[in-house]
Design an enzyme around this catalytic site. Structure first.
Site, PDB file in Angstrom:
ATOM      1  N   ALA A  12       1.456  -1.477   0.281  1.00 36.45           N
ATOM      2  CA  ALA A  12       0.140  -0.266   0.033  1.00 36.45           C
ATOM      3  C   ALA A  12       0.256   1.305  -0.174  1.00 36.45           C
ATOM      4  CB  ALA A  12      -1.109  -0.317   1.382  1.00 36.45           C
ATOM      5  N   ILE A  16       2.517   1.200  -6.931  1.00 33.50           N
ATOM      6  CA  ILE A  16       1.012   1.469  -7.413  1.00 33.50           C
ATOM      7  C   ILE A  16       0.040   2.149  -6.624  1.00 33.50           C
ATOM      8  CG2 ILE A  16      -0.359   0.012  -8.681  1.00 33.50           C
ATOM      9  CD1 ILE A  16       2.073  -1.165  -9.456  1.00 33.50           C
ATOM     10  N   ASN A 110       8.880 -14.703  -3.755  1.00 35.24           N
ATOM     11  CA  ASN A 110       7.378 -13.692  -3.938  1.00 35.24           C
ATOM     12  C   ASN A 110       6.951 -15.330  -3.600  1.00 35.24           C
ATOM     13  OD1 ASN A 110       7.795 -11.288  -3.828  1.00 35.24           O
ATOM     14  ND2 ASN A 110       8.837 -12.115  -5.988  1.00 35.24           N
ATOM     15  N   ASP A 163      -1.954  -4.997 -19.757  1.00 37.94           N
ATOM     16  CA  ASP A 163      -1.710  -5.368 -21.223  1.00 37.94           C
ATOM     17  C   ASP A 163      -3.150  -5.237 -22.591  1.00 37.94           C
ATOM     18  OD1 ASP A 163       0.863  -6.962 -19.849  1.00 37.94           O
ATOM     19  OD2 ASP A 163      -0.373  -7.854 -19.408  1.00 37.94           O
ATOM     20  N   ARG A 166      -3.012  -1.381 -23.210  1.00 35.82           N
ATOM     21  CA  ARG A 166      -1.719  -1.284 -24.079  1.00 35.82           C
ATOM     22  C   ARG A 166      -1.922  -1.519 -25.386  1.00 35.82           C
ATOM     23  NH1 ARG A 166       2.440  -3.572 -19.715  1.00 35.82           N
ATOM     24  NH2 ARG A 166       3.017  -1.608 -18.609  1.00 35.82           N
ATOM     25  N   HIS A 191       1.320 -13.201 -17.682  1.00 36.81           N
ATOM     26  CA  HIS A 191       2.214 -11.787 -17.858  1.00 36.81           C
ATOM     27  C   HIS A 191       3.050 -11.835 -17.360  1.00 36.81           C
ATOM     28  CE1 HIS A 191       1.921  -7.485 -17.170  1.00 36.81           C
ATOM     29  NE2 HIS A 191       2.733  -8.112 -15.798  1.00 36.81           N
TER      30      HIS A 191
HETATM   31  N1  LIG Z   1       0.102  -7.343 -13.241  1.00 40.63           N
HETATM   32  C1  LIG Z   1       0.933  -6.082 -14.114  1.00 40.63           C
HETATM   33  O1  LIG Z   1       0.425  -6.108 -15.024  1.00 40.63           O
HETATM   34  C2  LIG Z   1       1.713  -4.952 -13.168  1.00 40.63           C
HETATM   35  C3  LIG Z   1       2.054  -3.874 -13.802  1.00 40.63           C
HETATM   36  C4  LIG Z   1       3.300  -3.200 -13.127  1.00 40.63           C
HETATM   37  C5  LIG Z   1       3.552  -3.470 -11.564  1.00 40.63           C
HETATM   38  N2  LIG Z   1       3.632  -4.768 -11.046  1.00 40.63           N
HETATM   39  C6  LIG Z   1       3.929  -5.486 -10.614  1.00 40.63           C
HETATM   40  O2  LIG Z   1       3.218  -4.660  -8.974  1.00 40.63           O
HETATM   41  C7  LIG Z   1       4.518  -4.524  -7.818  1.00 40.63           C
HETATM   42  C8  LIG Z   1       4.391  -3.581  -6.835  1.00 40.63           C
HETATM   43  O3  LIG Z   1       4.890  -2.663  -8.353  1.00 40.63           O
HETATM   44  P1  LIG Z   1       5.185  -1.509  -7.637  1.00 40.63           P
HETATM   45  O4  LIG Z   1       5.407  -0.525  -8.572  1.00 40.63           O
HETATM   46  O5  LIG Z   1       3.805  -0.416  -6.433  1.00 40.63           O
HETATM   47  O6  LIG Z   1       6.317  -1.536  -6.439  1.00 40.63           O
HETATM   48  P2  LIG Z   1       7.037  -0.453  -5.065  1.00 40.63           P
HETATM   49  O7  LIG Z   1       8.054  -1.306  -5.398  1.00 40.63           O
HETATM   50  O8  LIG Z   1       6.690   1.131  -5.488  1.00 40.63           O
HETATM   51  O9  LIG Z   1       5.753  -0.651  -4.315  1.00 40.63           O
HETATM   52  C9  LIG Z   1       5.713  -2.541  -3.510  1.00 40.63           C
HETATM   53  C10 LIG Z   1       5.161  -3.045  -1.926  1.00 40.63           C
HETATM   54  O10 LIG Z   1       5.364  -3.380  -1.929  1.00 40.63           O
HETATM   55  C11 LIG Z   1       5.498  -3.707  -0.681  1.00 40.63           C
HETATM   56  N3  LIG Z   1       5.842  -4.567   0.010  1.00 40.63           N
HETATM   57  C12 LIG Z   1       6.665  -5.856  -0.422  1.00 40.63           C
HETATM   58  N4  LIG Z   1       6.339  -7.059   0.538  1.00 40.63           N
HETATM   59  C13 LIG Z   1       5.176  -7.030   1.049  1.00 40.63           C
HETATM   60  C14 LIG Z   1       4.401  -7.890   1.952  1.00 40.63           C
HETATM   61  N5  LIG Z   1       5.068  -9.581   1.435  1.00 40.63           N
HETATM   62  N6  LIG Z   1       3.297  -7.560   1.986  1.00 40.63           N
HETATM   63  C15 LIG Z   1       2.903  -6.470   1.960  1.00 40.63           C
HETATM   64  N7  LIG Z   1       3.476  -5.502   1.209  1.00 40.63           N
HETATM   65  C16 LIG Z   1       4.503  -5.632   0.666  1.00 40.63           C
HETATM   66  C17 LIG Z   1       6.914  -2.992  -0.393  1.00 40.63           C
HETATM   67  O11 LIG Z   1       7.167  -2.119   0.401  1.00 40.63           O
HETATM   68  C18 LIG Z   1       6.563  -1.807  -1.036  1.00 40.63           C
HETATM   69  O12 LIG Z   1       6.391  -0.685  -0.709  1.00 40.63           O
HETATM   70  C19 LIG Z   1       5.702  -5.148  -8.755  1.00 40.63           C
HETATM   71  O13 LIG Z   1       5.755  -6.518  -8.483  1.00 40.63           O
HETATM   72  C20 LIG Z   1       5.385  -5.061 -10.142  1.00 40.63           C
HETATM   73  O14 LIG Z   1       6.484  -5.944 -10.573  1.00 40.63           O
HETATM   74  C21 LIG Z   1       2.345  -5.843 -12.370  1.00 40.63           C
END
Ligand SMILES: NC(=O)c1ccc[n+]([C@@H]2O[C@H](COP(=O)([O-])OP(=O)(O)OC[C@H]3O[C@@H](n4cnc5c(N)ncnc54)[C@H](O)[C@@H]3O)[C@@H](O)[C@H]2O)c1
Length: 333
Positions: A12, A16, A110, A163, A166, A191
């Site tokens: 959170a 994102i 993960n 996706d 896009r 993905h």
């Molecule tokens: N599926 C998709 O289309 C898509 C698109 C963009 C990004 N993503 C993925 O989304 C994820 C988040 O992206 P972001 O830019 O927000 O990253 P970010 O690094 O800004 O934020 C991720 C957050 O997750 C927290 N976190 C890590 N492990 C955790 C846990 N066990 N429990 C709770 N919180 C936890 C971290 O502390 C961090 O604040 C990444 O894995 C990214 O690759 C997916």
């Protein structure tokens, strides 16, 4: 009809999360319902959520209910209706003294997180809870979480809507129309860069996009690779991964699941394969989906896949099967 909804968001305090969370309570995604938020972060970061909670309170959201934040996922999960699992460990960071470079390490680390979160969702989440995994590798994280939850009445998905969005954007530019006019834009498979954006089943004004574009060279050399590599292109340009578009895609997925799908359309997400379209059972694969009038999310089963589409999908399926193999010790189902 329930007037309140409880939504859990992990990651959170991430990029994102900052774009996603306010829009969960803005009256669009969940309509008139009061949205109770349960925000989850890792212990090192959780205190930052106090600031986000303050901002939400200051933003005049009439649909905002309670806000809780915690590093205890089980506590957050109690009676939740929706889980948006955004938090995950990205590639390139140092984790327990080791730099995470390999996809196999990423899958394992993960995966471990998703075992714990899956168990809690299965035990404490609502019986009909919906779960959208955004954190990468999204499909396999969702597979692990779903197995650990072991609760078939809950609905696990991995996000491919970004996706699809896009792909719609590229096609709308090519065909000089509005993005909303492109229907049935399906992302098949994983993905990852093996995903297959299905331009042959996509429609504009009930006509095949494939026929309207009528340019296989553009499709093969521009459209498909650009959609597959768009995440990397954004990272290269922005120095950080897609955030606001990923947040919008998560909201679009929630909206698509909460509202009956209009006739002649479908939406994209990865769900557990039951063998539809000859996709092997037991992987989380991108499929065409629809939400019925009674709120069930179902695979749309009447589309045709050309030979080309089939061979592209097979590449993505092979990748999903190899990811599954790499985490088989975590699949506790
Ligand atoms: N599926 C998709 O289309 C898509 C698109 C963009 C990004 N993503 C993925 O989304 C994820 C988040 O992206 P972001 O830019 O927000 O990253 P970010 O690094 O800004 O934020 C991720 C957050 O997750 C927290 N976190 C890590 N492990 C955790 C846990 N066990 N429990 C709770 N919180 C936890 C971290 O502390 C961090 O604040 C990444 O894995 C990214 O690759 C997916």
């Amino acid at each position: 009809m329930k007037k309140e909804i409880k939504v859990v968001v992990t990651g959170a305090a991430g990029q994102i999360g900052y774009s996603l969370i306010p829009r969960l309570v803005d009256g669009n995604t969940f309509g008139n319902k009061t949205v109770n938020l349960s925000l989850v972060e890792i212990p090192q970061v959780v205190s930052k959520l106090e600031g986000l909670a303050m901002e939400l309170e200051d933003s005049y959201f009439p649909n905002l209910g309670s806000i809780n934040y915690t590093d205890n996922f089980s506590e957050a999960s109690r009676d939740a209706d929706w889980f948006l699992l955004v938090g995950s460990i990205p590639r390139g960071i140092v984790y327990n003294g080791k730099k995470i470079e390999e996809r196999s390490d990423l899958l394992q680390i993960n995966g471990g997180i998703f075992v714990e979160q899956g168990k809690a969702i299965g035990e404490f989440g609502n019986q009909n809870a919906k779960v959208l995994v955004v954190g990468n590798p999204a499909n396999t994280n969702a597979l692990i979480g779903r197995a650990a939850a072991n609760n078939p009445s809950q609905n696990w998905m991995a996000m491919t809507m970004l996706d699809a969005n896009r792909a719609k954007s590229m096609l709308a530019k090519k065909l000089t129309c509005n993005v909303s006019e492109i229907k049935k834009m399906i992302i098949w498979g994983n993905h990852s860069p093996t995903m297959y954006p299905d331009y042959e089943n996509a429609l504009l004004n009930n006509q095949s996009v494939s026929k309207l574009v009528n340019d296989e060279d553009w499709i093969d050399s521009k459209f498909i690779p650009s959609v597959q590599q768009r995440g990397k292109a954004v990272i290269d340009a922005r120095g950080a991964s897609s955030a606001t578009s990923a947040a919008k895609a998560a909201l679009d997925t929630v909206y698509a699941c909460e509202n009956e799908t209009e006739s002649g359309n479908c939406f994209s997400a990865a769900v557990y394969s039951d063998g539809a379209y000859d996709v092997p059972k037991g992987i989380m694969c991108g499929f065409p989906l629809m939400t019925t009038s009674s709120g069930e999310i179902e695979i749309v089963r009447d589309l045709n896949l050309s030979e080309k589409a089939r061979s592209r999908l097979d590449v993505s399926i092979a990748e999903l099967l190899s990811e599954k193999e790499a985490v088989k010790d975590l699949l506790t189902e």
